[in-house]
Scaffold this motif. Structure first.
Motif, PDB file in Angstrom:
ATOM      1  N   THR A 130       0.720  -0.966   0.434  1.00 48.48           N
ATOM      2  CA  THR A 130       0.168   0.361   0.176  1.00 48.48           C
ATOM      3  C   THR A 130       0.717   1.740  -0.104  1.00 48.48           C
ATOM      4  OG1 THR A 130      -1.644  -1.036   1.410  1.00 48.48           O
ATOM      5  CG2 THR A 130      -1.894   0.926   1.807  1.00 48.48           C
ATOM      6  N   LYS A 131       0.866   1.819  -0.903  1.00 49.60           N
ATOM      7  CA  LYS A 131       1.490   3.197  -0.274  1.00 49.60           C
ATOM      8  C   LYS A 131       0.639   4.391  -0.089  1.00 49.60           C
ATOM      9  CE  LYS A 131       3.269   7.220  -3.850  1.00 49.60           C
ATOM     10  NZ  LYS A 131       3.031   7.391  -5.564  1.00 49.60           N
ATOM     11  N   TYR A 132      -0.088   4.485  -0.140  1.00 44.43           N
ATOM     12  CA  TYR A 132      -1.416   5.235   0.496  1.00 44.43           C
ATOM     13  C   TYR A 132      -3.232   4.735   0.494  1.00 44.43           C
ATOM     14  CZ  TYR A 132      -2.530   8.140  -3.189  1.00 44.43           C
ATOM     15  OH  TYR A 132      -3.034   8.779  -4.416  1.00 44.43           O
ATOM     16  N   ALA A 133      -3.367   5.587   1.328  1.00 43.66           N
ATOM     17  CA  ALA A 133      -4.970   4.892   1.354  1.00 43.66           C
ATOM     18  C   ALA A 133      -5.957   5.523   2.539  1.00 43.66           C
ATOM     19  CB  ALA A 133      -5.025   3.350   1.517  1.00 43.66           C
ATOM     20  N   TYR A 134      -6.618   6.046   2.438  1.00 39.63           N
ATOM     21  CA  TYR A 134      -8.116   7.232   2.556  1.00 39.63           C
ATOM     22  C   TYR A 134      -9.489   6.230   3.390  1.00 39.63           C
ATOM     23  CZ  TYR A 134      -6.160  10.725  -0.297  1.00 39.63           C
ATOM     24  OH  TYR A 134      -5.254  11.571  -1.498  1.00 39.63           O
ATOM     25  N   ILE A 135     -10.051   6.052   4.562  1.00 42.37           N
ATOM     26  CA  ILE A 135     -10.568   5.027   5.510  1.00 42.37           C
ATOM     27  C   ILE A 135     -11.582   6.071   5.692  1.00 42.37           C
ATOM     28  CG2 ILE A 135     -10.893   3.979   7.104  1.00 42.37           C
ATOM     29  CD1 ILE A 135      -9.754   2.477   5.373  1.00 42.37           C
ATOM     30  N   CYS A 136     -13.012   6.473   5.338  1.00 44.67           N
ATOM     31  CA  CYS A 136     -13.889   6.770   6.210  1.00 44.67           C
ATOM     32  C   CYS A 136     -14.638   6.475   7.553  1.00 44.67           C
ATOM     33  CB  CYS A 136     -15.701   6.085   5.797  1.00 44.67           C
ATOM     34  SG  CYS A 136     -15.861   4.789   6.622  1.00 44.67           S
ATOM     35  N   HIS A 137     -15.289   7.119   7.848  1.00 45.99           N
ATOM     36  CA  HIS A 137     -15.377   7.250   9.818  1.00 45.99           C
ATOM     37  C   HIS A 137     -15.809   6.479  10.526  1.00 45.99           C
ATOM     38  CE1 HIS A 137     -17.645   8.698  13.380  1.00 45.99           C
ATOM     39  NE2 HIS A 137     -17.940   9.671  13.028  1.00 45.99           N
ATOM     40  N   PRO A 138     -14.927   5.635  11.419  1.00 43.90           N
ATOM     41  CA  PRO A 138     -14.459   4.816  11.644  1.00 43.90           C
ATOM     42  C   PRO A 138     -15.808   3.664  12.416  1.00 43.90           C
ATOM     43  CG  PRO A 138     -13.550   5.785  13.725  1.00 43.90           C
ATOM     44  CD  PRO A 138     -14.161   6.746  12.471  1.00 43.90           C
TER      45      PRO A 138
END
Length: 473
Positions: A242-250
């Protein structure tokens, strides 16, 4: 002597390999059996079930009668994995089985993620036998072998061809419902007409679902996991690819279907969206009575929206959904949210050029998550954004994140209501952990080009941010 009529297709296929005399092959479309071997089956398929424009399964736009007849005979099959029961197009079955195998693989992999106990006298591991590295490698080999065997057995069972651009092109000729605001909606020639099985599923003409299913849905409601989003964030952090990632509200819940419930994926994704609405008290949450609505309540909301004049073409296209197993999609989700005063918008992506719709979708999703990032220098970028309702022909999911790999490939990170969280993922909820093979654990949540490339059309529904922005975590 009584005969057991319950069959496990994967088991039966594997057993057949070990027998000198194999059972006759059955045509997956009509059930005809070939007693003279594979050539007879191939001749039958080419003669009676050809691919291309003359296929009896391709909907012809200029003839309503032919369209109705072809619609009744679309080549769908039920997933052979016990308890799934999902009805799927043949050209998606191989990947679907692969994801089921990934669930089992994640469990095997997870065993390796537990740290061995320490011997208080020697300071070393108290376990005996092969080294931990050797055990980890063996577990990974077992997991990969399990996946490969399941996939291979299913392909042998149906004699499925590999995915091709031709099959994708043929698939794109079927019509799919559009949201009123989608740019592609105005070009849909069947809009406002009664839809069939290719859009509404096997039970498109059903007036009422069976009593046993009503009881199942009333008593079981749904399989629900809260706290999986932070687990996925940790897995991404530990994943070297993984180079980078975004994640939503936990606090978004993963909601998946009950065993044998069938195709209620649209409902399950609406439930996941409402889990966010309730968690952060987003506008309109009072109208949900602070609860995740059941399938029957969602049907009531949608029917009430149509009664109120919201997206009324949905009733014409479906013939009504109350008490049925008809598929729902983006237009129905949009209608329900607008009825409940939950602000939202829908966006469509449609392009005949191979890979173009996928590229536009990926750009949209990455741009969406970028708006919620406070520190773009972080490799795993946590946000307080709501998830996205994601639709393509025949299925929907909930997008909870976006990932770019070091190879340059991009993945949607999704909660797919077809699949449950693996047992070893559930065990990690609320914990800090180190996972030996995070790539394998993430497979069930990643949807990249391998999955998306077969489609030419996508829809996304997003919640509209208030003037003050989305509530913080």
């Amino acid at each position: 002597m009584e005969t057991d009529e319950t069959h496990d297709p994967i088991r039966d296929s594997a057993m057949a390999e070990n027998n000198d005399e194999q059972e006759p092959m059955a045509c997956p479309f009509c059930g005809w059996q070939a007693t003279d071997g594979e050539y007879a089956m191939l001749l039958h398929m080419e003669s009676l079930h050809p691919e291309g424009e003359d296929s009896p399964f391709v909907v012809k736009d200029d003839d309503a009668t032919d369209r109705s007849k072809a619609d009744e005979d679309l080549p769908y099959a039920e997933c052979p994995v016990e308890g799934c029961g999902e009805l799927l197009p043949f050209d998606t079955m191989d990947y679907h089985i692969e994801l089921h195998a990934a669930e089992a693989g994640a469990d095997l992999d997870g065993e390796a993620g537990q740290s061995p106990s320490r011997d208080p006298h020697t300071g070393g591991s108290s376990s005996s036998g092969p080294s931990r590295a050797h055990r980890d490698a063996e577990r990974q080999r077992r997991a990969e072998s399990s996946q490969a065997k399941a996939i291979s057995a299913w392909k042998r069972l149906l004699r499925m061809p590999e995915s091709s651009s031709a099959s994708s092109s043929s698939h794109s000729k079927h019509h799919h419902r559009k949201d009123g605001k989608s740019p592609a909606a105005t070009s849909d020639p069947v809009r406002g007409k009664r839809l069939g099985k290719s859009q509404l599923g096997k039970f498109a003409h059903e007036d009422r679902m069976p009593d046993w299913l009503v009881s199942l849905l009333q008593n079981g409601r749904q399989v629900e996991s809260e706290g999986v989003v932070p687990v996925i964030a940790q897995l991404l952090e530990q994943c070297s690819s993984t180079k980078y990632a975004y994640i939503c509200h936990p606090r978004v819940h993963h909601i998946s279907k009950l065993k044998k419930e069938g195709g209620f994926c649209g409902y399950r994704n609406i439930q996941m969206m409402t889990s966010y609405v309730n968690a952060v008290k987003f506008q309109g949450y009072q109208n949900l009575q602070r609860k995740i609505p059941s399938i029957f309540q969602i049907q009531d909301f949608i029917e009430s929206a149509w009664d109120a004049g919201i997206n009324t073409q949905g009733r014409l296209e479906t013939g009504g959904i109350k008490g049925t197993r008809k598929y729902i999609g983006t237009p129905e989700a949009l209608a329900m949210f607008r009825l409940l005063d939950i602000p939202c918008d829908a966006q469509g992506f449609k392009n005949r050029e191979l890979g173009k719709s996928e590229m536009l979708l990926m750009e949209y999703v990455e741009n969406y998550f970028q708006t919620g990032v406070e520190d773009p220098t972080q490799r795993i970028r946590l946000t307080s954004l709501p998830p996205l309702y994601f639709q393509h022909a025949g299925h929907s999911m909930t997008i909870i994140g976006f990932e770019k790999l070091r190879s340059g490939a991009k993945n949607l990170i999704v909660f797919d209501p077809m699949f449950h969280d693996a047992t070893n993922i559930i065990k990690l909820i609320g914990r800090k952990f180190e996972y030996t093979f995070p790539d394998m654990a993430l497979k069930s949540y990643r949807r990249g080009s391998k999955y998306l490339r077969r489609y030419r059309e996508f829809e996304v529904l997003s919640l509209r941010p208030p003037a003050s922005g989305f509530p913080p975590v």
